[in-house]
Each structure stands twice: as structure tokens, then as C-alpha cells.
Design a protein around this motif. Structure first.
Motif, PDB file in Angstrom:
ATOM      1  N   MET A  43      -0.144 -10.131  -1.824  1.00 20.09           N
ATOM      2  CA  MET A  43      -1.633  -9.489  -1.899  1.00 20.09           C
ATOM      3  C   MET A  43      -2.405  -9.878  -0.784  1.00 20.09           C
ATOM      4  O   MET A  43      -3.481  -9.456  -0.321  1.00 20.09           O
ATOM      5  CB  MET A  43      -2.050  -9.767  -3.446  1.00 20.09           C
ATOM      6  CG  MET A  43      -1.138  -8.839  -4.240  1.00 20.09           C
ATOM      7  SD  MET A  43      -1.707  -7.249  -4.290  1.00 20.09           S
ATOM      8  CE  MET A  43      -1.012  -6.441  -5.850  1.00 20.09           C
ATOM      9  N   ARG A  44      -2.555 -11.231  -0.864  1.00 18.23           N
ATOM     10  CA  ARG A  44      -3.403 -11.929   0.174  1.00 18.23           C
ATOM     11  C   ARG A  44      -3.087 -11.604   1.604  1.00 18.23           C
ATOM     12  O   ARG A  44      -3.992 -11.214   2.137  1.00 18.23           O
ATOM     13  CB  ARG A  44      -3.390 -13.418  -0.054  1.00 18.23           C
ATOM     14  CG  ARG A  44      -4.585 -14.344  -0.128  1.00 18.23           C
ATOM     15  CD  ARG A  44      -4.394 -15.745  -0.753  1.00 18.23           C
ATOM     16  NE  ARG A  44      -3.792 -15.904  -2.036  1.00 18.23           N
ATOM     17  CZ  ARG A  44      -2.874 -16.788  -2.258  1.00 18.23           C
ATOM     18  NH1 ARG A  44      -2.253 -17.519  -1.046  1.00 18.23           N
ATOM     19  NH2 ARG A  44      -2.528 -17.079  -3.656  1.00 18.23           N
ATOM     20  N   ALA A  45      -1.806 -11.560   1.932  1.00 17.32           N
ATOM     21  CA  ALA A  45      -1.517 -10.989   3.372  1.00 17.32           C
ATOM     22  C   ALA A  45      -2.085  -9.883   3.491  1.00 17.32           C
ATOM     23  O   ALA A  45      -2.537  -9.453   4.599  1.00 17.32           O
ATOM     24  CB  ALA A  45       0.090 -11.215   3.381  1.00 17.32           C
ATOM     25  N   MET A  46      -1.858  -9.193   2.560  1.00 17.68           N
ATOM     26  CA  MET A  46      -2.311  -7.538   2.476  1.00 17.68           C
ATOM     27  C   MET A  46      -4.093  -7.360   2.619  1.00 17.68           C
ATOM     28  O   MET A  46      -4.415  -6.207   3.070  1.00 17.68           O
ATOM     29  CB  MET A  46      -1.896  -6.633   1.340  1.00 17.68           C
ATOM     30  CG  MET A  46      -0.346  -6.633   1.407  1.00 17.68           C
ATOM     31  SD  MET A  46       0.193  -5.173   2.767  1.00 17.68           S
ATOM     32  CE  MET A  46      -0.455  -3.718   2.202  1.00 17.68           C
ATOM     33  N   GLY A  47      -4.607  -8.463   2.541  1.00 18.41           N
ATOM     34  CA  GLY A  47      -5.969  -8.347   2.597  1.00 18.41           C
ATOM     35  C   GLY A  47      -6.396  -8.280   3.839  1.00 18.41           C
ATOM     36  O   GLY A  47      -7.604  -7.946   4.162  1.00 18.41           O
TER      37      GLY A  47
ATOM     38  N   GLY B 284       0.850  -1.206   0.040  1.00  9.75           N
ATOM     39  CA  GLY B 284      -0.074  -0.082   0.131  1.00  9.75           C
ATOM     40  C   GLY B 284       0.849   1.299  -0.128  1.00  9.75           C
ATOM     41  O   GLY B 284       0.677   2.176  -0.756  1.00  9.75           O
ATOM     42  N   HIS B 285       1.963   1.167   0.772  1.00  5.28           N
ATOM     43  CA  HIS B 285       2.802   2.591   1.071  1.00  5.28           C
ATOM     44  C   HIS B 285       3.551   2.488  -0.400  1.00  5.28           C
ATOM     45  O   HIS B 285       3.770   3.775  -0.717  1.00  5.28           O
ATOM     46  CB  HIS B 285       3.734   2.371   1.966  1.00  5.28           C
ATOM     47  CG  HIS B 285       3.092   2.594   3.371  1.00  5.28           C
ATOM     48  ND1 HIS B 285       3.792   2.884   4.643  1.00  5.28           N
ATOM     49  CD2 HIS B 285       1.865   2.723   3.613  1.00  5.28           C
ATOM     50  CE1 HIS B 285       3.029   2.848   5.571  1.00  5.28           C
ATOM     51  NE2 HIS B 285       1.862   2.835   5.301  1.00  5.28           N
ATOM     52  N   LEU B 286       3.837   1.444  -0.998  1.00  2.47           N
ATOM     53  CA  LEU B 286       4.595   1.335  -2.181  1.00  2.47           C
ATOM     54  C   LEU B 286       3.712   2.248  -3.130  1.00  2.47           C
ATOM     55  O   LEU B 286       4.494   2.734  -4.186  1.00  2.47           O
ATOM     56  CB  LEU B 286       5.090   0.125  -2.486  1.00  2.47           C
ATOM     57  CG  LEU B 286       6.150   0.088  -3.695  1.00  2.47           C
ATOM     58  CD1 LEU B 286       7.406   0.523  -3.217  1.00  2.47           C
ATOM     59  CD2 LEU B 286       6.224  -1.533  -3.938  1.00  2.47           C
ATOM     60  N   ALA B 287       2.344   1.815  -3.411  1.00  4.53           N
ATOM     61  CA  ALA B 287       1.546   2.403  -4.271  1.00  4.53           C
ATOM     62  C   ALA B 287       1.687   3.729  -4.576  1.00  4.53           C
ATOM     63  O   ALA B 287       1.736   4.402  -5.349  1.00  4.53           O
ATOM     64  CB  ALA B 287       0.389   1.888  -4.042  1.00  4.53           C
TER      65      ALA B 287
ATOM     66  N   PRO C  75      -4.024  -2.166  -3.208  1.00  2.00           N
ATOM     67  CA  PRO C  75      -3.090  -2.878  -4.025  1.00  2.00           C
ATOM     68  C   PRO C  75      -3.648  -3.948  -4.601  1.00  2.00           C
ATOM     69  O   PRO C  75      -3.408  -4.274  -5.616  1.00  2.00           O
ATOM     70  CB  PRO C  75      -2.155  -3.456  -2.770  1.00  2.00           C
ATOM     71  CG  PRO C  75      -2.059  -2.386  -1.804  1.00  2.00           C
ATOM     72  CD  PRO C  75      -3.287  -1.876  -1.786  1.00  2.00           C
ATOM     73  N   ALA C  76      -4.645  -4.628  -4.111  1.00  2.00           N
ATOM     74  CA  ALA C  76      -5.257  -5.782  -4.800  1.00  2.00           C
ATOM     75  C   ALA C  76      -6.311  -5.159  -6.140  1.00  2.00           C
ATOM     76  O   ALA C  76      -6.446  -6.062  -6.887  1.00  2.00           O
ATOM     77  CB  ALA C  76      -6.397  -6.318  -3.842  1.00  2.00           C
ATOM     78  N   ASN C  77      -6.241  -4.061  -6.076  1.00  2.00           N
ATOM     79  CA  ASN C  77      -7.094  -3.560  -7.259  1.00  2.00           C
ATOM     80  C   ASN C  77      -6.190  -3.149  -8.478  1.00  2.00           C
ATOM     81  O   ASN C  77      -6.596  -2.538  -9.532  1.00  2.00           O
ATOM     82  CB  ASN C  77      -7.724  -2.296  -6.869  1.00  2.00           C
ATOM     83  CG  ASN C  77      -9.053  -2.661  -6.055  1.00  2.00           C
ATOM     84  OD1 ASN C  77      -9.386  -3.830  -5.882  1.00  2.00           O
ATOM     85  ND2 ASN C  77      -9.586  -1.640  -5.367  1.00  2.00           N
ATOM     86  N   ILE C  78      -4.920  -3.039  -8.061  1.00  2.00           N
ATOM     87  CA  ILE C  78      -3.848  -2.905  -9.073  1.00  2.00           C
ATOM     88  C   ILE C  78      -3.718  -3.763 -10.087  1.00  2.00           C
ATOM     89  O   ILE C  78      -2.940  -4.570  -9.903  1.00  2.00           O
ATOM     90  CB  ILE C  78      -2.638  -2.263  -8.639  1.00  2.00           C
ATOM     91  CG1 ILE C  78      -2.841  -1.198  -7.888  1.00  2.00           C
ATOM     92  CG2 ILE C  78      -1.655  -1.704  -9.680  1.00  2.00           C
ATOM     93  CD1 ILE C  78      -1.647  -0.603  -6.822  1.00  2.00           C
ATOM     94  N   GLY C  79      -4.344  -3.798 -11.312  1.00  2.00           N
ATOM     95  CA  GLY C  79      -4.091  -4.746 -12.335  1.00  2.00           C
ATOM     96  C   GLY C  79      -3.166  -4.314 -13.337  1.00  2.00           C
ATOM     97  O   GLY C  79      -2.872  -3.255 -13.375  1.00  2.00           O
ATOM     98  N   VAL C  80      -2.898  -5.364 -14.102  1.00  2.00           N
ATOM     99  CA  VAL C  80      -2.213  -4.869 -15.411  1.00  2.00           C
ATOM    100  C   VAL C  80      -2.792  -4.952 -16.566  1.00  2.00           C
ATOM    101  O   VAL C  80      -3.001  -6.061 -16.997  1.00  2.00           O
ATOM    102  CB  VAL C  80      -0.623  -5.840 -15.318  1.00  2.00           C
ATOM    103  CG1 VAL C  80       0.020  -5.091 -16.293  1.00  2.00           C
ATOM    104  CG2 VAL C  80      -0.061  -5.558 -14.136  1.00  2.00           C
ATOM    105  N   PRO C  81      -3.392  -3.782 -17.118  1.00  2.00           N
ATOM    106  CA  PRO C  81      -4.183  -3.859 -18.348  1.00  2.00           C
ATOM    107  C   PRO C  81      -3.521  -4.173 -19.459  1.00  2.00           C
ATOM    108  O   PRO C  81      -2.986  -3.333 -20.381  1.00  2.00           O
ATOM    109  CB  PRO C  81      -4.689  -2.401 -18.230  1.00  2.00           C
ATOM    110  CG  PRO C  81      -3.703  -1.446 -17.507  1.00  2.00           C
ATOM    111  CD  PRO C  81      -2.935  -2.456 -16.626  1.00  2.00           C
TER     112      PRO C  81
END
Ligand SMILES: Nc1ncnc2c1ncn2[C@@H]1O[C@H](COP(=O)(O)OP(=O)(O)OP(=O)(O)O)[C@@H](O)[C@H]1O
Length: 747
Positions: free
Chosen positions: A735-739, A669-672, A681-687
Motif C-alpha cells: 500500500m505504501r509503495a502504491m502511495g 489499483g487494477h485489482l480493485a 487502494p489505500a482507502n479500502i478499509g475493512v469495516p
């Protein structure tokens, strides 16, 4: 700032946002009223609120107000309906686990004797070492090289007199290229003399006598340029390159015409060994593997085996007629500033009972054992090293602060390189640092080099894009938004995913640029490249290994010149890297704190007149970049790709350093925020992926890594051994852990 729902520069009690009615005391009545209104607005909008103090308050006062819970419906991106997170730069940052042990600098820099400078000793003249007077006086008159460096003195003496294989190891910028080229050119000049004496004619068709292999095209070209400058004193000796990036047919044509010294990349040469009949390897008597350890890391082992196998086979055939002065056996030289990891493997492939020609601390102590000598390496003594402890959220804004401060005054720093771990991330940071500024195109600059040196004269004419380039690719240069008031800074970007023509011309434009300039690059430009006037190297993303660190910082402090380097580390386990930095025995290792850098870079004196404090100015800058990313889908996509590529690259640190660069400790999250992203973070997909590449390049692992990706010369970006699947898996786990509970899952 209203659209960010932020309140800055007001001294608000820490519980201001947890109670319904807050009383504001002290200060001007207008400020109290505005604070009240903003607090009410903040409650309604449930916005993230920053509690900044006036710049004269201490660091402890900058502690955050309690983070506000975000309610549904707020900070909703209008297009995606995804919840935005606007966090403060200055809250919830982890605290440093290490205490500064280094004495704070008093601003005075004690001069340090350079360790890679030419020797002042008059006895070490080039002729005394075995070079012909023609070559020695050419060096002095045409190339302004008067005395050898320590490694040149040793190498010239050894290689001019003896045909034993050798390891050549010395610090970055110590002149290793000339150390191996001079003896080879000298010996080939001797052959031409002896042939003449024997009634033979030395021509380009007399034979290919030497091959120099380098891992990248840029390095090969650089070596070839140095070689050509040497050969101008004996124009009958012909050199050429086969490095790919052009039609094989034209390379074949050059080989057919004949040449005496060949500079090549291993993949392309191996290709010609297989398919080009006119390539006669029977007379090759010198083989140099420049950046030998890197050649192995990049997975060129098979190509090297094929080339060396062919050389061995053809050397067995007797020469008819014999060539006067040609040595009986081939000499192989392996050269690098770091020859640690792959030395045994390389030895078994390429070298027979090599001698060590080394210059370094252990060598000075009288250690003559090859195996242990090749493990001793360090950076040039005069290189002033430092590290900055920067919380993940503040990385981007601190980078800008550092660049602002660095280029504040005209003439203080000419050029800087910022190393970034992935091509996508280079692209994103380049856009951020040049956004809003007029963007001259590379083709314009190349077409009109005079314009290139005067940033203010760039015109916005329609660019002519070189064949095979896209418009996006041609945009590799821009004006730095962090330029000083009277000090315009050009910004360049380079990585291996760019078209070769773009790479070549951008590197040339950066090299030739007569005004201050910053190059944002991946590790493809960390090895061997010799660009004049690099004063500062910033490792924005820490290197994948300590060898990479030495090569990256070695782009400065070359041939006795001064230089500075700084690596960004986040507070916590990354601070373990300080011990690795100390292993290199730097003469100076200065610690910097993010606050200190932000203060210097964003103080009102740096030109932000509206700012009341450095913290406010830094926040304004950050929010501006976040809004810019939100407003431009192209940039938002770029930011997301950059973020994901960075996280993937983070998983590829060498295994010995993975405890320091621990994926589990990475706060996504901080990195974002450092990528200007407000997404969870979980919403950041690679389009979509980078066109033409399956994924953005990640960095190489150590040679010991079990997974290696075979590489071609065309693809020599940041290295081999990328365990992409492993990196992805780790990221998913993270990502899961960040959930669970995190700053970005509130509300
Ligand atoms: N004897 C010398 N006197 C002055 N300058 C020199 C001398 N030898 C080399 N140089 C200069 O020093 C710079 C560094 O040389 P070079 O690129 O060969 O270093 P290197 O040891 O190969 O570095 P790296 O390990 O980074 O590849 C070049 O600009 C070169 O022109």
C-alpha cells in the motif's frame, strides 16, 4: 452511462482530452455531435473516458486514449466524500511477457486415451484379483462397476493377500476410494465367515476392525456413503462416522452400540480416543489415511500421533477370546494423488517399511523406488488444460465472459467449479453473479427437491432456516446472471466459514442439481470430492501450490470421463506459472487471451442487443456492477472485504512460487476494479471482520512452511500455516509503495 461520465464506442484521437477544443471528423453527424457534447461534459466533470472502437477494429486500435487527470471534486462518492476512480477496462493494462508457443487450436479436438478409466482387459476381473464372488457380483449388479481401474487392480491384489503397510498413489479420479475399501471389506467378510466356521457370531459388537481418516467432513461423508453402498451386500458389517458437527453425546452413543468400520476426521477421533472409554481400538487391523499429505498440511499431525499411539498401545494386549481370521498386525495405508511433501514425516509417524502401490508415468517406466515414485504425479491424460492471460482489471468481467460462453448452449456443459482463494471473496462473487435474479433459498430447495431441478419454478416463499443458520447463510444458491437464453444456470457457493448444515445441504443440492450449475468454492472442496458431471474447473485465483492445482483440476475428468480446466494468470510474473503447468506434462495446454474470451462472451450474439461491440458490452457490464456495489452499502462492504482477503491470501503462496505470485508486482489499483471498487487502494478499509472468525481464511502454505496454525475439524477450510501477520505486513508495504505514482493517485 452518463452517471459514470464515460464515453464509449467513439473513435476519439488519443489527445482528445488534453486539448480544449477537439474536432470530430467522419461518421454520422449525430455521433459527432454526441461525441463533442460528451467530450465537453467529460472536461467539465473530468471523467475517465474510454476510447473504444467498433468491434471490427484490431486489438492495437483498442489502445487507450491518454488517461485523463482527475481533478478534485469529481467522482466523489456522495456518502463517504472519498474520491472515486473510474478507470477503463482496456487502458494501461500490462502486456504479456510470454509468447504463445502452443499451436493455435483449429477447433478440432483430437481424442486422448483416458488414463484413469476402468481397464478394458477381461483378465482384470475383480474375482481374479482376490475379491469374493459375492462382493464382485454386488459391484457389477448394484454399483455398475464392471472392471477395476489400474490402481484398484494393484491395490486389491496387494492388500487382499498381504499385511504390509502401503502408499497408495494414483491420479485424481482413478478410484482410490474403492482401491482401499474393497480389500478391507473383503477381508472383514472373510473374518465373519471364519468366525462363523469357528462357532463365533459376527456382530457389530465383535469389534472395530478398520478406521478410515479423512481431512474434511465432506470427504468423510462421501467415503462413508461409498462404504455403505458396498456393505449392503453384507449388512451384518456395521459402519458409522465420527466427524463432528453433531453432539459428541450422540457419537458416543453410536460408538457404545458397536461398529466394525469407522470413518472419521482426525480431530474428532483424537477427542474420542481421549475421552470415550467405550471406544476399543484393540482389534483395529486396518488404518487408512486418505489424502494423507493434506492431513499433515492441515496440522493434524498431533491428532494422528495420538490416534496411532493409542492404536499401538492397545494392539499389544492379547485378544481374549481370539478372533478367528483376524490378522496379527495392523496394516496402515496412506493414500493421495500427491504424496510428495510430507511423505517422510508421515512414514515416521504411521508406516513400517511400506510398499508403494502407484500408477503414474514413472511407475510405468519401471521405477520401483518408493521415495522417488511418490514424487511423480500428473493430471489425468484426457483432462484438457488451459490458462488465460487476463489483466487484473479485466478479471471479473472475463470470468463472466467465460461463464457466458460456457453456458451459451444447452447441454454443452453441465457443471463447473470456480475456485476462489478466500471465503469473503466467494461470497462477493456469488452476489455479483446472482445479483438481480430471484434467490430461492436452500431450505426451500432442500424441502422440495423436485423444485430444485426446475429453476423456473422456484417460489419466493418465506424460508424456514435450519437451526443455527442465519438468513444470510441460507442463501447459498441463486440463478446465474450469465445464464444462456435457453439455458438457466444455478450458482452455488461453499466455503468453510458456512455453518456445517449449510455446507452439507449446499453440496448435496449442487451434486443433485439436474440443470447446469456453477459452484464457487474455496479449496476446502478441492480434495477428494466426487461430484458427477463436472465438465469445467476454473481456477479464478491460482492455487497456493502445484499440489493444490492437481487436486482442484482433478474434480473433472474422473474415471475416464472428459474434462477441461483453466487457470487465470495476470500478464507479467504470473506467467511463470505456465512452466509449472508444463511440469505436470499435460497432453493439451491451451493459451487464451482476455480479449478473445471477452469477445466470445460479450459479442452481441450472446443476447446483449443494445451493445454495439463486445468491448462496449463488457464495459457496460463492469460499470453496472460498480454502480450496484456503490448503491448497496452491504455489497460495497462485501467487495472491500473480498478484496482485502484476496490480497492477504495472495501472500500465502508456497515459498517456491512466491517469485511468480509476487506481492510487489501486484497492482492493487487494477485489482480493485476486479472487485467492482472505485476506491483508491489505500482507502479500502475493512469495516469489521467476519462474525465469529478473527479473519477470513487464507490458504495453506507448503508443509515446509515454518508457521503452522493448528486446525480443528470444525475449521477445516483452506488449510493451515497461514502467516496472517506476515501477509498483513506485506500488504501494508505494498500500500505504501502504491502511495507513489499510480493510476489512482492522479489529480
Ligand atoms: N472400477 C470403476 N469403474 C467405474 N467407475 C469407477 C470405478 N472405480 C471408481 N469409479 C468411480 O470413479 C469416481 C472417482 O473415484 P474416487 O473418488 O475413488 O477417485 P480418487 O482416485 O479417490 O480421486 P481423488 O484423488 O480426487 O480423491 C467415482 O465416481 C467412482 O464411483
Amino acid at each position: 452511462m452518463a452517471d459514470d461520465g464515460l464515453l464509449v464506442n467513439f473513435d476519439i484521437p488519443t489527445d482528445a482530452f488534453t486539448i480544449n477544443h477537439t474536432t470530430f471528423k467522419g461518421g454520422h453527424w449525430k455521433d459527432r455531435l454526441t461525441a463533442k457534447k460528451a467530450a465537453a461534459y467529460g472536461r467539465q466533470k473530468a471523467a475517465g473516458i474510454v476510447n473504444f472502437q467498433a468491434s471490427d477494429r484490431g486489438e492495437s486500435d483498442l489502445r487507450p486514449a491518454k488517461r485523463q487527470k482527475q481533478s478534485e471534486g469529481n467522482h466523489v462518492a456522495s456518502n463517504s466524500l472519498k474520491r472515486e476512480v473510474i478507470s477503463s477496462l482496456f487502458t494501461y493494462n500490462p502486456v504479456s511477457s510470454t509468447k504463445p508457443v502452443e499451436k493455435p487450436s483449429n477447433g478440432e479436438e483430437v481424442p486422448i486415451e483416458p488414463s484413469n478409466a476402468p481397464e478394458a482387459d477381461v483378465l482384470s476381473s475383480f474375482t481374479g484379483l482376490g475379491l469374493s464372488t459375492t462382493l464382485a457380483s454386488h459391484l457389477q449388479r448394484k454399483l455398475n462397476i464392471k472392471a477395476p481401474t489400474a490402481i484398484q487392480r494393484k491395490a486389491i491384489q496387494q492388500l487382499c493377500a498381504d499385511d504390509t503397510d502401503a502408499f497408495l498413489q494414483a491420479e485424481t479420479g482413478s478410484g482410490k476410494t474403492l482401491a482401499y475399501l474393497l480389500p478391507i471389506v473383503n477381508r472383514i467378510m472373510q473374518i465373519s465367515k471364519q468366525m462363523k466356521a469357528a462357532g463365533q457370531n459376527f456382530t457389530r459388537e465383535s469389534g472395530l476392525f478398520a478406521i478410515i481418516l479423512a481431512p474434511t467432513r465432506e470427504l468423510s461423508k462421501q467415503i462413508s456413503t461409498v462404504l455403505e453402498s458396498l456393505l449392503s451386500c453384507c449388512p451384518w458389517v456395521i459402519t458409522s462416522t465420527v466427524i463432528g458437527g453433531e453432539k459428541k453425546k450422540s457419537e458416543k452413543a453410536r460408538l457404545r452400540k458397536g461398529l466394525n468400520i469407522l470413518v472419521a476426521t482426525p480431530g474428532r477421533l483424537a477427542d474420542h480416543v481421549n475421552s470415550t472409554d467405550v471406544l476399543d481400538l484393540g482389534k483395529v487391523r486396518w488404518l487408512v489415511l486418505d489424502e494423507g499429505d493434506r492431513l499433515m498440511e492441515l496440522g493434524f499431525e498431533k491428532d494422528l500421533q495420538r490416534i496411532i499411539g493409542a492404536l499401538n498401545m492397545r494392539a499389544r494386549k492379547a485378544l481374549e477370546p481370539p478372533i478367528a481370521g483376524l490378522p496379527e498386525k495392523r496394516t496402515t495405508v496412506l493414500c493421495s494423488a500427491t504424496l510428495k511433501a510430507d511423505v517422510e514425516q508421515l512414514q515416521s509417524i504411521a508406516l513400517k517399511q511400506p510398499v508403494s502401490i502407484a500408477v503414474g508415468a514413472d511407475e510405468a517406466a519401471g521405477n520401483t523406488d518408493v521415495a522417488s515414485q511418490v514424487q511423480a504425479f500428473s493430471a489425468p491424460a484426457q483432462l484438457r488444460q488451459g490458462y488465460a492471460i487476463v489483466p487484473a482489471k479485466q478479471r471479473l468481467v472475463t470470468l463472466v465472459a467465460l461463464l457466458k460462453q460456457t453456458f451459451k448452449r444447452k447441454g454443452s456443459v453441465m457443471k463447473s467449479i470456480v475456485f476462489i482463494d478466500a471465503a469473503d471473496s466467494v461470497d462477493f462473487h456469488f452476489e455479483v453473479l446472482t445479483r438481480g435474479a430471484s434467490q430461492p433459498t436452500l431450505s426451500e430447495n432442500v424441502a422440495n427437491p423436485a423444485v430444485n431441478t426446475k429453476g423456473s419454478e422456484f417460489r419466493n416463499t418465506k424460508p424456514s432456516i435450519p437451526q443455527g443458520q442465519t438468513i444470510a447463510e441460507s442463501h447459498t444458491e441463486g440463478r446465474g446472471t450469465f445464464s444462456g437464453k435457453d439455458n438457466e444456470v444455478r450458482v452455488f457457493r461453499l466455503h468453510g466459514s458456512l455453518h456445517q448444515a449449510t455446507r452439507t445441504s449446499t453440496l448435496k443440492a449442487f451434486s443433485d442439481c439436474a440443470q447446469p450449475a456453477v459452484l464457487m468454492a474455496t479449496d476446502v472442496f478441492s480434495r477428494g470430492l466426487d461430484v458427477p458431471n463436472i465438465d469445467l474447473v476454473i481456477e479464478y485465483d491460482p492455487p497456493a501450490s502445484k499440489d493444490d492445482h492437481l487436486h482442484r483440476i482433478g474434480r473433472t475428468a474422473r474415471a475416464g470421463k472428459d474434462g477441461r480446466a483453466m487457470v487465470f494468470l495476470t500478464p507479467g510474473c504470473e506467467e511463470g506459472y505456465i512452466n509449472i503447468l508444463k511440469e505436470g506434462r499435460p497432453r493439451t495446454l491451451t493459451r487464451h487471451e482476455a480479449d478473445e474470451l471477452l469477445k466470445k462472451g460479450f459479442s452481441p450474439a450472446t443476447g446483449i442487443v443494445s451493445a454495439k461491440s463486445w468491448a462496449e458490452a463488457a464495459t457496460e457490464w463492469q460499470l453496472d456492477v460498480e454502480r450496484w456495489a456503490l448503491e448497496h452499502p452491504k455489497h460495497l462492504e462485501q467487495a472491500r472485504r473480498a478484496y482485502q482477503s484476496h490480497v492477504r491470501a495472495y501472500a500465502t503462496h508456497v515459498s517456491a512460487e512466491r517469485g511468480i505470485f509476487d506481492m510487489q508486482q501486484l497492482h492493487l489499483g487494477h485489482l480493485a476494479k476486479a472487485f467492482a471498487l472505485r476506491d483508491k487502494p489505500a482507502n479500502i478499509g475493512v469495516p469489521g471482520q467476519r462474525p465469529g472468525k478473527s479473519t477470513t481464511k487464507a490458504r495453506p502454505r507448503a508443509a515446509s512452511a515454518t508457521v503452522k496454525r493448528s486446525r480443528t475439524d470444525d475449521d477445516a477450510d483452506t488449510g493451515a500455516a497461514v502467516d496472517e501477520a506476515d501477509a498483513k505486513r506485506k500488504m501494508r508495504e505494498k500500500m505504501r509503495a502504491m502511495g507513489g505514482v499510480s493510476e489512482f493517485n492522479l489529480g
